[in-house]
Design a protein around this motif. Structure first.
Motif, short mmCIF file in Angstrom:
data_model
loop_
_atom_site.label_atom_id
_atom_site.label_comp_id
_atom_site.label_asym_id
_atom_site.label_seq_id
_atom_site.Cartn_x
_atom_site.Cartn_y
_atom_site.Cartn_z
N GLU A 212 -13.58 -5.09 -1.64
CA GLU A 212 -14.50 -5.83 -2.51
C GLU A 212 -14.90 -4.99 -3.72
OE1 GLU A 212 -17.63 -6.84 0.17
OE2 GLU A 212 -16.55 -8.55 1.05
N TYR A 213 -15.15 -3.71 -3.49
CA TYR A 213 -15.49 -2.80 -4.61
C TYR A 213 -14.35 -2.75 -5.61
CZ TYR A 213 -16.40 1.49 -7.19
OH TYR A 213 -16.59 2.41 -8.20
N CYS A 214 -13.12 -2.58 -5.11
CA CYS A 214 -11.96 -2.47 -6.01
C CYS A 214 -11.75 -3.76 -6.79
CB CYS A 214 -10.70 -2.12 -5.21
SG CYS A 214 -10.72 -0.46 -4.49
N ASP A 215 -11.93 -4.90 -6.13
CA ASP A 215 -11.78 -6.17 -6.83
C ASP A 215 -12.80 -6.30 -7.96
OD1 ASP A 215 -9.73 -6.87 -5.14
OD2 ASP A 215 -10.96 -8.11 -3.81
N GLN A 216 -14.03 -5.91 -7.68
CA GLN A 216 -15.08 -5.98 -8.71
C GLN A 216 -14.79 -5.00 -9.85
OE1 GLN A 216 -17.76 -8.03 -9.07
NE2 GLN A 216 -16.89 -9.16 -7.34
N VAL B 95 0.84 -1.20 0.00
CA VAL B 95 0.00 0.00 0.00
C VAL B 95 0.88 1.24 0.00
CG1 VAL B 95 -1.78 1.29 1.25
CG2 VAL B 95 -1.83 -1.21 1.26
N ALA B 96 0.51 2.22 -0.85
CA ALA B 96 1.16 3.53 -0.86
C ALA B 96 0.15 4.56 -0.37
CB ALA B 96 1.64 3.87 -2.27
N GLU C 45 5.64 0.39 7.66
CA GLU C 45 5.89 -1.04 7.68
C GLU C 45 6.47 -1.40 6.32
OE1 GLU C 45 5.33 -2.86 10.29
OE2 GLU C 45 3.95 -1.67 11.52
N ASP C 46 6.93 -2.64 6.17
CA ASP C 46 7.50 -3.07 4.89
C ASP C 46 6.50 -2.93 3.74
OD1 ASP C 46 9.88 -3.64 6.08
OD2 ASP C 46 9.49 -5.79 6.30
N ASN C 47 5.20 -3.02 4.08
CA ASN C 47 4.18 -2.99 3.03
C ASN C 47 3.39 -1.68 3.02
OD1 ASN C 47 2.81 -3.42 5.43
ND2 ASN C 47 1.21 -4.65 4.47
N LEU C 48 3.88 -0.65 3.71
CA LEU C 48 3.15 0.63 3.76
C LEU C 48 4.13 1.80 3.62
CD1 LEU C 48 0.66 2.38 4.16
CD2 LEU C 48 0.89 2.04 6.64
N GLU D 292 6.25 -1.85 -6.76
CA GLU D 292 5.00 -2.55 -7.13
C GLU D 292 4.01 -2.42 -5.98
OE1 GLU D 292 4.10 -4.11 -9.94
OE2 GLU D 292 5.96 -3.43 -10.89
N ILE D 293 2.86 -1.79 -6.24
CA ILE D 293 1.87 -1.59 -5.18
C ILE D 293 0.51 -2.14 -5.61
CG2 ILE D 293 3.00 0.40 -4.13
CD1 ILE D 293 1.06 2.20 -5.66
N ASP D 294 -0.27 -2.52 -4.61
CA ASP D 294 -1.63 -3.00 -4.86
C ASP D 294 -2.65 -1.87 -4.74
OD1 ASP D 294 -1.03 -5.89 -5.12
OD2 ASP D 294 -0.38 -5.67 -3.04
N TYR D 295 -2.39 -0.94 -3.82
CA TYR D 295 -3.31 0.18 -3.59
C TYR D 295 -2.52 1.48 -3.45
CZ TYR D 295 -6.81 -3.37 -2.38
OH TYR D 295 -7.65 -4.45 -2.42
N LEU D 296 -3.01 2.54 -4.11
CA LEU D 296 -2.52 3.89 -3.86
C LEU D 296 -3.67 4.66 -3.21
CD1 LEU D 296 -0.57 6.32 -4.14
CD2 LEU D 296 -1.54 6.70 -6.42
N VAL D 297 -3.50 5.01 -1.95
CA VAL D 297 -4.51 5.77 -1.21
C VAL D 297 -4.06 7.23 -1.19
CG1 VAL D 297 -5.71 6.03 0.99
CG2 VAL D 297 -5.01 3.75 0.23
#
Length: 233
Positions: A220-224, A2-3, A38-41, A79-84
């Protein structure tokens, strides 16, 4: 992965809330490196560029827009899964810039935050109208400070009375999803001031349970949304 990008240029509060005050941005061959909680944030904010948290950022629109573009173009997020993207209240330069610069990236949508009283809802209706005008999907609305549950007697009090029906009524009227309601919890403010995770400090709080439910609905919204895009391609 996550970013978190803070584009509240004049009031950057993310460094304080994430426990990153005093951290600085480092330049590498691939651009600016985010500051990691964190390593993922990873986090990026203008707050990391100020010599003091009390420094005022007194900038006109073009300079704000230039920094937002730089944050999006020159930060090595990996490489990120979400940019907030955390924006200031309103519908001004920052909002227009991020929608314009990320237009080709197919933004999943906006999460709009309100409190129950009509004074707040008036502004949020404008935000929803803004999203419609710039063709930005709305993931949903979160009602913050939605009642106070006494930790001793467990009774609920309305600190900010929803005199016009609150976010729930507004969402019904405007055909927008209500993602959830987060009750007032003094520990939230304390955790933000101390730069600690509220989830860790109060794992069983009604507010924590509400946050987790809201996060799940957003995921769930983002996956859809991605599934629909894949089918279109």
């Amino acid at each position: 992965q996550v970013a978190l990008l803070d584009i509240d240029i004049c009031g950057p509060s993310i460094p304080k809330m994430m426990g990153l005050e005093g951290e600085q941005v480092h330049q590498s061959g691939s651009g600016w490196s985010p500051v990691y909680v964190e390593d993922n944030l990873g986090v990026m904010s203008v707050g990391f560029l100020l010599s003091s948290p009390d420094d005022a950022v007194i900038w006109r629109g073009p300079k704000k827009n230039g920094l937002i573009k730089q944050f999006l173009r020159d930060v090595d997020w990996g490489e990120i899964d979400y940019l907030v993207v955390d924006t200031p209240p309103g519908t001004s330069d920052e909002h227009l810039s991020v929608v314009q610069y990320l237009g080709a990236a197919h933004i999943d949508g906006a999460v709009i935050i309100t409190t129950p009283q009509e004074v707040s809802l008036q502004d949020v209706r404008k935000e929803i109208n803004f999203c419609h005008k710039v063709k930005l999907p709305i993931i949903g609305v979160v009602e913050n400070m939605s009642g106070f549950i006494c930790p001793k007697c467990k009774n609920e009090s309305q600190i900010f009375p929803p005199t016009t029906g609150g976010a729930e009524k507004m969402c019904q009227d405007l055909n927008v999803t209500l993602l959830g309601k987060v009750p007032l919890d003094p520990q939230i403010g304390k955790s933000c001031d101390q730069g600690q995770s509220f989830f860790s400090e109060a794992p069983e709080s009604p507010a924590t349970l509400s946050y987790r439910s809201i996060i799940q609905r957003i995921q769930e919204y983002c996956d859809q949304h991605h599934l629909r895009e894949d089918k279109t391609v």
